[in-house]
Design an enzyme around this catalytic site. Structure first.
Site, PDB file in Angstrom:
ATOM      1  CE  LYS A 115       1.439  -4.979  -8.496  1.00  0.00           C
ATOM      2  NZ  LYS A 115       1.909  -3.852  -8.132  1.00  0.00           N
ATOM      3  CE  LYS A 217      -3.935  -2.642  -4.726  1.00  0.00           C
ATOM      4  NZ  LYS A 217      -2.440  -2.175  -4.361  1.00  0.00           N
ATOM      5  CE  LYS A 220       0.500   4.120  -8.324  1.00  0.00           C
ATOM      6  NZ  LYS A 220       1.377   2.864  -7.924  1.00  0.00           N
TER       7      LYS A 220
HETATM    8  N1  AQP Z   1      -6.738   0.636  -2.821  1.00  0.00           N
HETATM    9  C1  AQP Z   1      -6.078   1.083  -2.280  1.00  0.00           C
HETATM   10  N2  AQP Z   1      -6.760   1.377  -1.069  1.00  0.00           N
HETATM   11  C2  AQP Z   1      -5.963   2.031   0.317  1.00  0.00           C
HETATM   12  N3  AQP Z   1      -4.557   2.251   0.170  1.00  0.00           N
HETATM   13  C3  AQP Z   1      -3.822   1.732  -1.281  1.00  0.00           C
HETATM   14  N4  AQP Z   1      -2.703   2.074  -1.669  1.00  0.00           N
HETATM   15  C4  AQP Z   1      -2.590   1.501  -2.969  1.00  0.00           C
HETATM   16  N5  AQP Z   1      -3.878   1.103  -3.233  1.00  0.00           N
HETATM   17  C5  AQP Z   1      -4.572   1.362  -2.392  1.00  0.00           C
HETATM   18  C6  AQP Z   1      -1.637   2.457  -0.990  1.00  0.00           C
HETATM   19  O1  AQP Z   1      -0.919   3.410  -1.980  1.00  0.00           O
HETATM   20  C7  AQP Z   1       0.425   3.553  -1.518  1.00  0.00           C
HETATM   21  C8  AQP Z   1       1.217   3.364  -2.752  1.00  0.00           C
HETATM   22  O2  AQP Z   1       1.013   2.311  -3.519  1.00  0.00           O
HETATM   23  P1  AQP Z   1       2.050   1.818  -4.495  1.00  0.00           P
HETATM   24  O3  AQP Z   1       2.418   2.708  -5.704  1.00  0.00           O
HETATM   25  O4  AQP Z   1       3.614   1.651  -3.932  1.00  0.00           O
HETATM   26  O5  AQP Z   1       1.992   0.504  -5.027  1.00  0.00           O
HETATM   27  P2  AQP Z   1       0.551  -0.533  -4.847  1.00  0.00           P
HETATM   28  O6  AQP Z   1       0.143  -0.533  -3.427  1.00  0.00           O
HETATM   29  O7  AQP Z   1       0.613  -1.612  -5.420  1.00  0.00           O
HETATM   30  O8  AQP Z   1      -0.545   0.500  -5.425  1.00  0.00           O
HETATM   31  P3  AQP Z   1      -1.557   0.426  -6.662  1.00  0.00           P
HETATM   32  O9  AQP Z   1      -2.201   1.584  -6.932  1.00  0.00           O
HETATM   33  O10 AQP Z   1      -2.122  -1.035  -6.585  1.00  0.00           O
HETATM   34  O11 AQP Z   1      -0.310   0.243  -7.721  1.00  0.00           O
HETATM   35  P4  AQP Z   1       0.110  -0.644  -9.029  1.00  0.00           P
HETATM   36  O12 AQP Z   1      -1.229  -0.745  -9.819  1.00  0.00           O
HETATM   37  O13 AQP Z   1       1.120  -0.088  -9.637  1.00  0.00           O
HETATM   38  O14 AQP Z   1       0.275  -2.017  -8.143  1.00  0.00           O
HETATM   39  C9  AQP Z   1       0.779   2.211  -0.623  1.00  0.00           C
HETATM   40  O15 AQP Z   1       1.003   2.811   0.629  1.00  0.00           O
HETATM   41  C10 AQP Z   1      -0.616   1.359  -0.795  1.00  0.00           C
HETATM   42  O16 AQP Z   1      -0.695   0.584   0.210  1.00  0.00           O
END
Ligand code: AQP
Length: 354
Positions: A115, A217, A220
């Site tokens: 990040k 991955k 969002k």
């Molecule tokens: N691609 C993925 N596959 C499976 N699980 C996923 N999670 C996120 N992306 C995937 C799971 O969703 C939960 C919430 O995630 P978060 O909002 O705490 O942040 P993150 O893991 O960093 O998810 P994002 O979508 O990638 O958000 P941003 O873009 O803001 O960093 C967690 O349990 C995560 O494992």
């Protein structure tokens, strides 16, 4: 195994539209666990601050994640649903954990490296210390189980390291105050105040990949909207994104071994399996030998069938923000009682309270 009362905790950041990855990797498991456990589900808005969202985006994002929890089937009466910043004990415990965790531990966190990118000097201190706050989110309730996607595994290991160091550093005082609970550490049982939390990461959807790049991955915050399926996408959007999803020119294999060097094919088959509640083997039994031109429409239909009711309910809930806010306020009130008890004990353990 620990002798703590089983309690599920998990959180989702309000950093954009929820994706299919968030749903399959996390939220769908949250819903299932309600049947067997007491659960606390949190919109972790303090975490979202680490990437400096616009204030109105944070307000809307928090409500939208709460709406997604409810639309997916989380029961905010039997369980607890709230947003993190309403329960100040998370931040206070995180400060104490900032003083327990070591720089070296945080320096190893791959999510920070990804990040922060090349310009680490310019990343916020909050982004660096994020895993300490995450440990506090879980441990302020002495949570024993955390359903998450694969990407969060390393952060959960850090939460265990923090719990273990705290238990060790203060073992005498924990014992003197009569606050110890048996904790299994390897083959040994010791008395500790915090459990060593178990991650719950299993099934075909622990890591859903980008539709544009099978090695990245689905996220969002990815700048390309075509890389992900948002929970609020329309049926047409979903069909278009799946149609445009990157693939290779080969037909689908009949065995999972044939997916090994094909990340995009592996991803789409995994998504199908997760949505259909089956295995990749079963999907390949049905579609092995077929071209993507046949598989993609079937996947799009399945995704629309599973996601549309959630999207519709989310849209309905978002028209009544007062209701969402009251659910969050009520959940926060109940969470605060639990969090305050832990924090008061922690303050006595470390010597902030006599
Ligand atoms: N691609 C993925 N596959 C499976 N699980 C996923 N999670 C996120 N992306 C995937 C799971 O969703 C939960 C919430 O995630 P978060 O909002 O705490 O942040 P993150 O893991 O960093 O998810 P994002 O979508 O990638 O958000 P941003 O873009 O803001 O960093 C967690 O349990 C995560 O494992």
């Amino acid at each position: 195994m620990s002798s703590f009362e089983p309690l599920v905790f998990s959180g989702v950041q309000p950093t954009g539209n929820l994706t299919l990855g968030n749903y399959l990797g996390a939220i769908r498991k949250f819903v299932a666990l309600q049947e067997s456990h007491n659960c606390i589900y949190c919109v972790v808005d303090l975490h979202a601050l680490t990437v400096n969202p616009k204030p109105q985006e944070l307000i809307d994002g928090t409500r939208s994640i709460a709406a997604a929890f409810l639309a997916a089937g989380i029961d905010p009466v039997k369980h607890i649903v709230f947003n993190q910043s309403r329960v100040y004990q998370h931040a206070e415990l995180a400060w104490i954990f900032n003083c327990v965790a070591r720089m070296g531990w945080l320096n190893r966190m791959t999510q920070f490296k990804e990040k922060a990118g090349k310009d680490r000097e310019n990343a916020s201190v909050g982004l660096f210390a994020y895993p300490n706050l995450m440990a506090a989110d879980i441990l302020v309730y002495r949570g024993t189980h955390v359903p998450v996607g694969e990407d969060q595994k390393q952060h959960l290991e850090l939460a265990r390291d923090i719990a273990q160091k705290f238990n060790n550093d203060y073992s005498e005082r924990i014992g003197d105050l009569g606050l110890g609970v048996p904790v299994q550490v390897g083959d040994e049982t010791v008395n500790g105040f915090f459990p060593l939390t178990e991650p719950l990461i299993e099934g075909p959807a622990t890591r859903i990949m980008s539709l544009r790049d099978g090695t990245k991955k689905m996220s969002k915050s990815d700048p390309s909207d075509l890389s992900r399926i948002n929970l609020t996408d329309t049926a047409d959007d979903i069909a278009k994104k799946i149609r445009k999803a990157k693939t290779d020119p080969e037909a689908l294999p009949s065995e999972t071994a044939g997916l090994a060097e094909r990340p995009e094919a592996n991803n789409l088959v995994g998504i199908y399996a997760a949505l259909a509640d089956t295995t990749k083997e079963a999907v390949l039994n049905e579609f092995g030998g077929q071209q993507f031109s046949a598989f993609k429409p079937a996947l799009a239909d399945l995704a629309v069938t599973k996601l549309s009711p959630i999207a519709e309910e989310m849209r309905r809930l978002m028209t009544d923000t007062a209701h969402i806010d009251s659910v969050l306020a009520n959940g926060a009130e109940r969470a605060s009682v639990l969090a305050e008890k832990t924090l008061a004990d922690v303050k006595r353990i470390v010597g902030l309270l006599a």
